[in-house]
Scaffold this active site. Structure first.
Site, PDB file in Angstrom:
ATOM      1  N   THR A  12      50.568 -16.705  77.067  1.00 27.44           N
ATOM      2  CA  THR A  12      51.961 -16.708  76.623  1.00 27.44           C
ATOM      3  C   THR A  12      52.614 -18.083  76.656  1.00 27.44           C
ATOM      4  OG1 THR A  12      52.698 -16.117  78.860  1.00 27.44           O
ATOM      5  CG2 THR A  12      52.300 -14.306  77.321  1.00 27.44           C
ATOM      6  N   GLY A  13      51.890 -19.106  77.115  1.00 25.90           N
ATOM      7  CA  GLY A  13      52.444 -20.458  77.166  1.00 25.90           C
ATOM      8  C   GLY A  13      52.319 -21.184  75.837  1.00 25.90           C
ATOM      9  N   SER A  41      54.467 -12.294  83.171  1.00 26.30           N
ATOM     10  CA  SER A  41      54.292 -12.135  81.721  1.00 26.30           C
ATOM     11  C   SER A  41      53.482 -10.908  81.341  1.00 26.30           C
ATOM     12  CB  SER A  41      53.610 -13.380  81.139  1.00 26.30           C
ATOM     13  OG  SER A  41      54.423 -14.521  81.308  1.00 26.30           O
ATOM     14  N   ARG A 101      38.057 -31.853  85.470  1.00 31.95           N
ATOM     15  CA  ARG A 101      37.716 -32.948  84.549  1.00 31.95           C
ATOM     16  C   ARG A 101      36.835 -34.032  85.147  1.00 31.95           C
ATOM     17  NH1 ARG A 101      43.760 -33.611  82.144  1.00 31.95           N
ATOM     18  NH2 ARG A 101      43.806 -31.724  80.863  1.00 31.95           N
ATOM     19  N   CYS A 130      45.505 -34.498  76.894  1.00 31.70           N
ATOM     20  CA  CYS A 130      45.893 -34.619  75.488  1.00 31.70           C
ATOM     21  C   CYS A 130      45.911 -36.066  75.007  1.00 31.70           C
ATOM     22  CB  CYS A 130      47.257 -33.969  75.260  1.00 31.70           C
ATOM     23  SG  CYS A 130      48.536 -34.500  76.429  1.00 31.70           S
ATOM     24  N   ARG A 230      57.207 -41.050  78.408  1.00 28.09           N
ATOM     25  CA  ARG A 230      57.724 -39.857  77.729  1.00 28.09           C
ATOM     26  C   ARG A 230      58.894 -40.277  76.852  1.00 28.09           C
ATOM     27  NH1 ARG A 230      54.706 -35.530  77.720  1.00 28.09           N
ATOM     28  NH2 ARG A 230      54.651 -35.343  79.987  1.00 28.09           N
ATOM     29  N   HIS A 237      51.986 -36.858  70.161  1.00 25.12           N
ATOM     30  CA  HIS A 237      51.948 -38.110  70.912  1.00 25.12           C
ATOM     31  C   HIS A 237      51.592 -39.287  70.009  1.00 25.12           C
ATOM     32  CE1 HIS A 237      52.379 -35.740  74.394  1.00 25.12           C
ATOM     33  NE2 HIS A 237      51.162 -35.792  74.905  1.00 25.12           N
ATOM     34  N   ASN A 310      49.783 -33.088  70.077  1.00 29.10           N
ATOM     35  CA  ASN A 310      49.299 -32.969  71.454  1.00 29.10           C
ATOM     36  C   ASN A 310      49.044 -31.534  71.891  1.00 29.10           C
ATOM     37  OD1 ASN A 310      52.364 -33.236  71.294  1.00 29.10           O
ATOM     38  ND2 ASN A 310      52.144 -32.338  73.330  1.00 29.10           N
TER      39      ASN A 310
END
Length: 334
Positions: A12-13, A41, A101, A130, A230, A237, A310
């Site tokens: 749901t994001g 959710s 990662r 990203c 930002r 991006h 992104n």
């Protein structure tokens, strides 16, 4: 072609919903699909190929359902707990969080660059950050041809990378409402602060770009520095990348090298003011590169400008592309 059972975690994001959009566009061979999210959710409805599905609460028993693949679009805490449970049940996980990662036993993959690493997985494949994903396409193309000596990243990162609350902060144009995400207003402002600061003065975002680039390019000693910022742009991006090579190059040959790399589009016609911009990259899976010019302060240097969506290429599409290639490999090998 064989059909596969798929789970989406964090459905749901922003990233989860983008994964669904990409899946519908690609029409992959999916037999069954299930959607999981937090208790908050659970029960929501998701429409996928005109069929309604109920979002299920993610629990320790969620992966008892015999999934072939799971795309995780939730945070590191969720990935840490539930990804191993999925793997234990025979599922291959492609995780968007930062948790796995830098684990040396887990491949970090951008499919156009190092898909072969994904074939050596032990059940988990990590999706890079990203900002790393979009940078690594032109870097791989140029490293193969000219051998990169040093990289300087300067990023201009969209607000959507920080989630729904961040987009609400951007929409707060009079700066009268309480901030939901950022320490300062992002509307009409720039914040040289993405993720937490570390002891050496770099932010975690900057260190992600440095360390992930080294891992994907299989060059642990590559000299890299980064400043991530930002900016008040909703999506896509932008990055200024300064690259120093081991040897000289012809600028037209370098542009040709970029334009011939998979899913990399050269937009570089300054006579007609043509260059990559966020408003043109949004909604696309390709990475756009332009403002390609020699850096005359170095013997063998070049500046490039790189823009990509992104949420799509920087997260959702990259994960789906990894899964798509794995599906093809499995079907090909029986």
């Amino acid at each position: 072609m064989k059909k596969f059972n798929l789970a989406i975690v964090g459905a749901t994001g922003l990233v989860g919903m983008s994964v669904l959009k990409v899946l519908e566009e690609k029409k992959l061979p999916i037999a069954n699909i299930s959607f999981f999210a937090s208790e908050k959710s659970a029960g929501k409805e998701i429409t996928f190929f005109n069929k309604k599905y109920k979002v299920q609460e993610l629990t320790e028993k969620s992966f008892d359902q015999n999934f072939d693949f799971a795309i995780f679009a939730a945070g590191g805490t969720i990935a840490k707990k539930y990804a191993p449970l999925a793997v234990k049940n025979g599922c291959t996980v492609i995780d968007n969080s930062s948790y796995f990662r830098m684990n040396e036993n887990i491949p970090l993959v951008v499919p156009e660059v190092n898909f072969e690493d994904a074939l050596k997985n032990n059940g988990i494949i990590a999706n890079p950050n990203c900002s790393t994903i979009q940078a690594i396409l032109p870097l791989k193309a140029l490293d193969d041809k000219y051998k990169i000596k040093r990289i300087v990243f300067s990023t201009y990162q969209a607000v959507s990378g920080a989630g729904k609350n961040a987009l609400d902060d951007l929409a707060n144009t009079n700066n009268q409402k309480p901030l939901k995400k950022f320490p300062y207003p992002i509307y009409n402002n720039c914040l040289p602060h993405i993720d937490d600061f570390t002891e050496n003065g770099y932010t975690k975002e900057e260190l992600k770009m440095i360390n992930e680039t080294r891992k994907i390019l299989h060059n642990p000693n590559l000299k890299i520095t980064a400043t991530t910022v930002r900016v008040p742009v909703s999506n896509s991006h932008s990055e200024s990348i300064n690259i120093e090579f081991e040897k000289d190059f012809d600028i037209e040959d370098l542009k040709h090298t970029l334009s011939n790399f998979e899913n990399l589009i050269l937009v570089d016609d300054i006579t007609n003011n043509k260059y990559p911009m966020p408003i043109n990259a949004t909604g696309h899976d390709e990475v756009f590169v332009g403002r390609v010019r020699r850096d005359y302060s170095l013997d063998f240097g070049v500046n490039i400008w790189v823009v990509a969506d992104n949420i799509r290429k920087g997260a959702a599409s990259n994960a789906v592309q990894i899964m798509e290639k794995l599906m093809k490999e499995i079907s090909k090998n029986g």
